[in-house]
Scaffold this active site. Structure first.
Site, short mmCIF file in Angstrom:
data_model
loop_
_atom_site.label_atom_id
_atom_site.label_comp_id
_atom_site.label_asym_id
_atom_site.label_seq_id
_atom_site.Cartn_x
_atom_site.Cartn_y
_atom_site.Cartn_z
N GLY A 196 29.58 44.60 38.13
CA GLY A 196 30.80 44.64 37.34
C GLY A 196 30.70 43.73 36.12
N THR A 247 28.54 40.51 36.50
CA THR A 247 27.10 40.81 36.56
C THR A 247 26.59 41.19 35.17
OG1 THR A 247 27.39 41.58 38.82
CG2 THR A 247 25.38 42.27 37.71
N THR A 253 32.40 49.12 40.29
CA THR A 253 33.54 48.38 40.81
C THR A 253 34.59 49.36 41.32
OG1 THR A 253 35.46 46.98 40.32
CG2 THR A 253 34.48 48.08 38.45
N ASP A 263 37.50 48.66 41.26
CA ASP A 263 38.68 48.38 40.44
C ASP A 263 38.80 49.32 39.24
OD1 ASP A 263 38.99 46.24 42.18
OD2 ASP A 263 38.05 44.81 40.80
N GLY A 291 42.16 45.59 43.22
CA GLY A 291 42.15 46.00 41.80
C GLY A 291 42.10 44.85 40.81
N HIS A 309 39.78 44.78 52.44
CA HIS A 309 38.40 45.22 52.26
C HIS A 309 38.10 46.60 52.84
CE1 HIS A 309 38.05 40.96 51.26
NE2 HIS A 309 37.02 41.32 50.53
N GLN A 324 39.21 49.07 51.66
CA GLN A 324 39.07 49.89 50.44
C GLN A 324 37.66 49.84 49.87
OE1 GLN A 324 42.89 48.99 47.85
NE2 GLN A 324 42.53 47.39 49.34
O1 F6P Z 1 36.31 43.48 42.25
C1 F6P Z 1 36.36 44.12 43.47
C2 F6P Z 1 37.27 43.41 44.42
O2 F6P Z 1 37.29 44.13 45.63
C3 F6P Z 1 38.69 43.19 43.89
O3 F6P Z 1 39.49 44.34 43.96
C4 F6P Z 1 39.16 42.06 44.77
O4 F6P Z 1 40.16 41.30 44.14
C5 F6P Z 1 37.91 41.26 44.94
O5 F6P Z 1 36.81 42.11 44.71
C6 F6P Z 1 37.80 40.64 46.31
O6 F6P Z 1 36.67 39.86 46.36
P1 F6P Z 1 36.17 39.14 47.69
O7 F6P Z 1 35.47 40.18 48.52
O8 F6P Z 1 35.26 38.08 47.21
O9 F6P Z 1 37.38 38.63 48.39
#
Ligand code: F6P
Length: 358
Positions: free
Chosen positions: A108, A111, A131, A133, A176, A277, A279
């Site tokens: 994303g 990176t 991503t 998002d 998101g 997660h 999602q």
């Molecule tokens: O950028 C992808 C994402 O899943 C976002 O939607 C979310 O806010 C973030 O990563 C969550 O990150 P982590 O897995 O580090 O909690």
């Protein structure tokens, strides 16, 4: 030709499809040697990598996650394990020791920002946008988004039947980050009655009035709220802060916050579900498998053509590329005039203020 591949940032359905497509295209196209670097840029610092050939990528197209592993805190220009020190020269030396001609990085905005700095230091880079998002600029889509939307749609279908049975207000909180794409498209696909986005600060009283009016008519309400959404004048709901991460804020909890605000204003019960997660996990949808495969093939074409410092994008139906420098560190909010937002307005979906209340 010896090409490295790594996956950086959070994982996402479709990463393995890209790894497979890049590997097969480079092997069949130019008989390249391909090396998979493990756990993102961390593997470039620690020397952890494995060869990738046709056998290594058999059966991974539909697998979620990434066979190479990833890391969302490892930035060699600010290395978390050494107090934020710049250890990028060590990573560059490792790439030279391996004899890499170029690196394909799948990730994303964070990176891409790192890839841009390595490109400037002389390590040729090609980027592939990843991503759930869907918030990277200059590309119509990133792979992973469709899979996340499918999860949200199914969750809303399920929340809908229980909401109707009990006459409740059900709130589903999506991921998101600072953009509302997942909540908007997932909310539309799952027939949400209200969709609350980071781009449109909401009015708690207006949302409560909307729910009360529906209680009298329809008897239930489904609210789909993005994790980055917030009430007008209120800040983001932050679950955790990781100071040594390229993106220190971990959002989450605004759904529960909204439930606590609505409950005293309503007679009906209000419940919140954090989709989290789920999602991001699991198998990519067919759309994401194909998009990720197309992105991987296009990335391999850029490598073969020597077009470095570029990231693959989707423009309409076609793959193209843009300079990574134009992506690095930027994101893409939902614009006010986006057709999906206009469609939601046309349906009478509540978008956070009285203006769209039906
Ligand atoms: O950028 C992808 C994402 O899943 C976002 O939607 C979310 O806010 C973030 O990563 C969550 O990150 P982590 O897995 O580090 O909690």
């Amino acid at each position: 030709m010896h090409i490295g591949i790594l996956t950086g940032g959070g994982d996402c359905p479709g990463l393995n499809a890209v790894i497979r497509a890049v590997t097969l295209s480079l092997i069949h196209g130019v008989d390249a040697r391909v090396t998979g670097i493990e756990r993102g840029f961390l593997g470039l610092l620690t020397g952890r990598a494995r060869p990738l050939d046709s056998d290594a990528v058999i059966g991974i197209l539909a697998q979620g996650g990434t066979i190479l592993g990833t890391h969302n805190r490892c930035d060699p220009f600010h290395y978390f394990a050494q107090g934020g020190a710049d250890v990028s020269d060590r990573a560059l030396q490792q790439a030279r020791d391996w004899g890499l001609d170029a690196l394909v990085v799948i990730g994303g905005d964070g990176t891409m920002a790192i890839a841009h700095q390595f490109q400037q230091k002389g390590l040729p880079m090609v980027g592939v946008p990843k991503t759930i998002d869907n918030d990277l600029p200059l590309t119509d889509r990133s792979f992973g988004f469709d899979s996340a939307v499918a999860v949200v749609a199914e969750a809303l279908d399920r929340l809908g039947t229980t909401a109707r049975s009990h006459g409740r207000v059900m709130i589903a909180e999506t991921m998101g980050r600072y953009a509302g794409w997942i909540a908007l498209e997932g909310g539309l696909a799952g027939a949400a009655d209200a969709i609350l986005l980071p781009e449109r600060p909401f009015d708690v009283d207006a949302v409560a009035r909307f729910c009360a009016a529906r209680q009298a008519r329809e008897g239930f309400t489904i609210i789909c709220i993005a994790e980055g959404a917030h009430a007008a004048g209120a800040g983001l709901t932050v679950r955790a802060t990781l100071a040594d991460s390229p993106d220190p804020l971990r959002l989450g909890g605004v759904g529960a916050w909204l439930a606590a605000q609505l409950q005293p204003r309503l007679e009906t019960e209000v419940r919140a579900t954090l989709l989290g997660h789920v999602q991001r996990g699991g198998s990519p949808t067919p759309y994401d498998r194909v998009l990720a495969t197309r992105f991987g093939v296009h990335a391999a074409q850029l490598v073969r053509a020597g077009e470095f410092g570029r990231m693959v994008v989707l423009r309409g139906e076609d793959c193209a590329s843009v300079p990574i420098a134009e992506i690095a560190g930027r994101n893409r909010p939902v614009p006010d005039d986006h057709p999906l937002l206009l469609a939601a307005q046309g349906l009478g979906i509540m978008l956070g203020t009285t203006a769209t209340q039906r």
